[in-house]
Scaffold this motif. Structure first.
Motif, short mmCIF file in Angstrom:
data_model
loop_
_atom_site.label_atom_id
_atom_site.label_comp_id
_atom_site.label_asym_id
_atom_site.label_seq_id
_atom_site.Cartn_x
_atom_site.Cartn_y
_atom_site.Cartn_z
N UNK A 3 0.84 -1.20 0.00
CA UNK A 3 0.00 0.00 0.00
C UNK A 3 0.88 1.25 0.00
N UNK A 4 0.39 2.28 -0.66
CA UNK A 4 1.14 3.53 -0.78
C UNK A 4 0.15 4.69 -0.61
N UNK A 5 0.04 5.20 0.60
CA UNK A 5 -0.85 6.32 0.91
C UNK A 5 -0.01 7.57 1.08
N UNK A 6 -0.02 8.41 0.03
CA UNK A 6 0.84 9.59 0.04
C UNK A 6 0.37 10.67 1.01
N UNK A 9 2.22 9.68 6.65
CA UNK A 9 3.67 9.79 6.79
C UNK A 9 4.37 8.54 6.27
N UNK A 10 3.83 7.36 6.54
CA UNK A 10 4.50 6.15 6.09
C UNK A 10 4.49 6.04 4.56
N UNK A 11 3.45 6.56 3.89
CA UNK A 11 3.43 6.56 2.44
C UNK A 11 4.46 7.50 1.85
N UNK A 12 4.62 8.67 2.46
CA UNK A 12 5.63 9.63 1.99
C UNK A 12 7.03 9.06 2.17
N UNK A 13 7.27 8.39 3.30
CA UNK A 13 8.59 7.80 3.55
C UNK A 13 8.91 6.70 2.55
N UNK A 203 9.14 3.63 6.98
CA UNK A 203 7.73 3.77 6.63
C UNK A 203 6.94 2.49 6.89
N UNK A 204 7.53 1.34 6.56
CA UNK A 204 6.85 0.07 6.82
C UNK A 204 6.66 -0.17 8.31
N UNK A 205 7.63 0.24 9.12
CA UNK A 205 7.50 0.06 10.56
C UNK A 205 6.38 0.94 11.12
N UNK A 206 6.29 2.19 10.66
CA UNK A 206 5.21 3.08 11.11
C UNK A 206 3.85 2.53 10.67
N UNK A 207 3.80 1.98 9.46
CA UNK A 207 2.54 1.45 8.94
C UNK A 207 2.10 0.20 9.69
#
Length: 239
Positions: A3-6, A9-13, A203-207
């Motif tokens: 998943x990529x949610x811009x 924050x996790x998507x931007x990273x 980003x994956x860790x935050x997600x």
């Protein structure tokens, strides 16, 4: 698969990490810059390229780039398909073994077509034999198993993002062991690729953190409901 949610924050990273890796590879390929001398003066191999060999390599660079791109593209598809395959059949050892067997068969027939001089098939007790053993044990057996293990544990994205680090390790070992010079472009490209990998993993860790908290809350609620049901059943049986 990722998943990529811009807007988060996790998507931007993750997006910035991918762009940093691409920028690092581009700089490593097209920018050389000043040469930084190696700290090691020891050369394990002494090779010399003649003018005729250099001209021949320039004539075939387009074919080499095409075949390399095709190989990387097929390898990427294989890593993506390996994720669902390991979910259905989680035997990493057998997966690596079958991969080595089929690779050996394909390479054998390709070698029969491309190399007609059978004298070059003979192995001698020299650096060539060491290279063959290293490729068979480390690059094929161990690396295939570790790739399957990483995909089963973190998915194909983690493996794909960590692969540019092999370029950095190759440059470092070439400088330390072979005494080759390092260019400024290699250093800048390596820093960008490491930063890109760090951003993606961050980003994956935050997600994944909120998802783990939700799972813990759901498990806690299920345990609480189970305790209530047990207590109610106990009270009913006493009555």
């Amino acid at each position: 698969m990722e998943s990529l949610k811009l807007k988060r924050l996790h998507g931007v990273l993750k997006a910035s990490g991918i762009l940093l890796c691409i920028a690092g590879v581009v700089i490593l390929a097209f920018y050389e810059g000043p040469v930084i001398r190696s700290i090691s003066n020891y050369h394990l191999l002494h090779t010399s390229v003649t003018a005729k060999q250099a001209d021949g390599s320039k004539m075939k660079w387009i074919l080499g780039v095409f075949l390399t791109t095709l190989a990387v593209f097929q390898w990427s598809l294989w890593t993506v398909l390996m994720g669902p395959m390991l979910e259905e059949y989680p035997s990493k050892i057998l997966t690596a073994t079958l991969q080595c067997i089929f690779t050996t068969i394909q390479s054998f027939f390709i070698a029969l077509v491309l190399e007609r001089d059978h004298s070059k098939w003979k192995l001698k007790f020299d650096m060539g034999l060491l290279a063959v053993l290293y490729c068979a044990i480390a690059l094929s057996g161990i690396s295939y198993y570790l790739q399957a293990w990483a995909i089963q544990l973190q998915g194909p994205v983690f493996l794909g993002m960590s692969m540019p680090l092999t370029l950095i390790f190759t440059i470092m070992l070439s400088s330390i062991i072979l005494g080759e010079a390092i260019s400024l472009g290699s250093v800048i490209g390596g820093i960008l690729m490491v930063g890109g990998l760090y951003n993606v993993l961050w980003g994956k860790r935050i997600e994944e953190s909120p998802e783990k908290d939700i799972i813990k809350e759901q498990n806690h609620d299920e345990e609480a409901n189970l305790d209530k049901d047990t207590q109610m059943q106990t009270g009913t049986s006493r009555m």
